[in-house]
Design a protein around this motif. Structure first.
Motif, short mmCIF file in Angstrom:
data_model
loop_
_atom_site.label_atom_id
_atom_site.label_comp_id
_atom_site.label_asym_id
_atom_site.label_seq_id
_atom_site.Cartn_x
_atom_site.Cartn_y
_atom_site.Cartn_z
N LYS A 1 38.66 32.63 33.46
CA LYS A 1 39.69 32.61 34.50
C LYS A 1 39.82 31.24 35.15
CE LYS A 1 39.91 37.50 35.62
NZ LYS A 1 39.90 38.54 36.68
N GLN B 1 39.70 41.93 41.28
CA GLN B 1 40.02 41.46 39.94
C GLN B 1 41.45 41.84 39.52
OE1 GLN B 1 38.17 39.78 37.50
NE2 GLN B 1 36.60 39.33 39.01
N PRO C 1 45.62 38.65 41.22
CA PRO C 1 45.35 37.20 41.14
C PRO C 1 45.40 36.49 42.49
CG PRO C 1 46.88 37.89 39.42
CD PRO C 1 46.72 39.06 40.34
#
Length: 462
Positions: A308, A270, A273
């Motif tokens: 996300k 996490q 990216p």
């Protein structure tokens, strides 16, 4: 008289046992420190400086016997380690192997002595002059530790080292068999992290050998709860990567999506990216490829709520296509996503064509569910037109969904009509009508009661 004789024999036996125990306890209390301080350096010099190796080893074996019979594990262990060190420094690898076997088989040998000797010898594996000498040392150590629970950890590590050598030689099947001889999940002396790493190595070798059945069985020795500690996060990623190989070989798309999602939720992923974006993309693609059921639909709805996906617009739009009850045009979808999906590993390799066929099948099944939601009856030509299929292909897909029990449908071939709603039994219809009337009358009665209550309150206020 016979009774008196028996009593005397028992008394003598008890006295004899006491005497032996006292002797043993006296031996245990004997201090061998001065003996070791004198004999170990003396015999080391005798072997290394004066070249009298055999005489030095005989002297040390005599000291080892004295300390062993006295049950002094610490002193016996130091003597055994000294013998091993001398032979290693002299480069006598054959003598090292034979003396280790000799010491391990001596009468009343202590467990700790074997542990100390094996641990010392294991440090020499990378110092052997040749490959043959290394293999001989490994085989000797494995023979010495076979069947002994107090050196099970050392034997497991030796077996892994031997398996790595066999794998480098191209003997993957032999390496896998060697690793499967060791049941590390029962070892209490092995740390949890090392144990998980060992099992993952067993799974990997199974998959490299092509034995996916055994790989699946071994992988079940580990559960997701095993990786709750942050220190095990790299092992967690390895674990799910191996599961992905198993699921990918069997085309278990939903399991693949869940596996990639577990990797995506890992804290170390996490934070970066560049790591979570490919994983989240894989989750979306495999979830779309998965057959529709309650679990798949629930996962799809929850996944669409992930914020996300704002950084992965194409994937978010693709998920919404399958989430919304609207017909998807396969020709337009393929043209729009061909470039995006072709870059993903799922649509590459030997199964590339199969994955595109599965994607088309999911779109057709989605469209059939949409039609069954808005239509009770529809003609087969019109259904084929909506699905962009021929009449025979349209009928085949509908029949496949009926057989899979994901759809209820009856086709009247004479009339060319497909019915998506089962005919209701008159009794069921009457019961449903009676239930609706009962609910309606109950609500009317409650409304009348509330009106009467308001009138009484209004009258009291006056």
């Amino acid at each position: 008289m016979p009774e008196d004789t028996e009593m005397k024999d028992k008394e003598e036996e008890v006295v004899g046992k006491k005497g032996l125990s006292e002797i043993a306890s006296n031996k245990k209390k004997e201090d061998f420190g001065p003996l070791l301080e004198a004999s170990l350096p003396q015999n080391r010099d005798l072997a290394l400086k004066q070249g009298k190796k055999d005489e030095a080893i005989e002297n040390l074996l005599s000291v080892e016997k004295t300390t062993r019979l006295a049950q002094d594990a610490f002193a016996t262990g130091k003597v055994a380690v000294c013998i091993v060190q001398i032979l290693k420094e002299l480069g006598d690898w054959e003598g090292l192997n034979s003396n280790m076997v000799l010491i391990s088989k001596r009468r009343q040998q202590l467990k700790q002595v074997l542990v100390d000797m094996v641990q010392e010898a294991m440090t020499y594996l990378d110092l052997t002059p040749s490959h043959d000498a290394k293999m001989e040392l490994i085989n000797t150590l494995r023979a010495v530790t076979e069947g002994k629970i107090h050196v099970e950890l050392e034997r497991a590590r030796l077996t892994r080292t031997l398996a790595e050598i066999r794998e480098k030689e191209g003997k993957v099947a032999e390496a896998a068999e060697l690793m499967h001889e060791v049941q590390v999940e029962t070892y209490g002396s092995m740390e949890k992290e090392e144990k998980v790493d060992y099992i993952l190595e067993q799974v990997r070798l199974c998959l490299d050998k092509g034995d996916y059945v055994r790989g699946t069985i071994v992988s079940k020795k580990i559960t997701s709860k095993t990786f709750e500690k942050d220190a095990l996060q790299p092992l967690k990623l390895r674990y799910y990567q191996l599961l992905n190989r198993i699921y990918g070989a069997e085309d278990q798309y939903l399991n693949l999506a869940q596996s990639f999602h577990s990797m995506y939720q890992t804290p170390i992923v996490q934070e970066d990216p560049t790591k979570w974006m490919p994983l989240l993309r894989s989750v979306a693609i495999y979830l779309v490829l998965a057959p529709h059921d309650n679990h798949q639909h629930d996962f799809l709805v929850r996944l669409c709520e992930d914020k996300k996906f704002d950084d992965l617009k194409p994937m978010k739009v693709l998920l919404n296509y399958f989430k919304t009850l609207e017909i998807i045009r396969w020709s337009a979808l393929k043209e729009l996503y061909h470039g995006e999906l072709s870059q993903h590993e799922a649509f590459q390799g030997d199964k590339k064509d199969q994955r595109w066929d599965d994607m088309k099948r999911r779109v057709i099944q989605h469209n059939i569910r949409v039609v069954s939601t808005y239509y009770t009856d529809i003609t087969m030509p019109r259904l084929a037109q909506l699905l962009e299929l021929s009449a025979d292909e349209c009928e085949k897909h509908v029949c496949d969904m009926v057989v899979a029990k994901s759809l209820w449908c009856r086709i009247d071939r004479l009339e060319g009509v497909a019915t998506f709603v089962p005919a209701k039994d008159p009794n069921d219809t009457l019961n449903a009508w009676s239930n609706d009337i009962s609910q309606l009358l109950g609500k009317v009665e409650k409304m009348c009661h509330l009106i009467h209550k308001e009138k009484m309150v209004y009258g009291a206020a006056k």
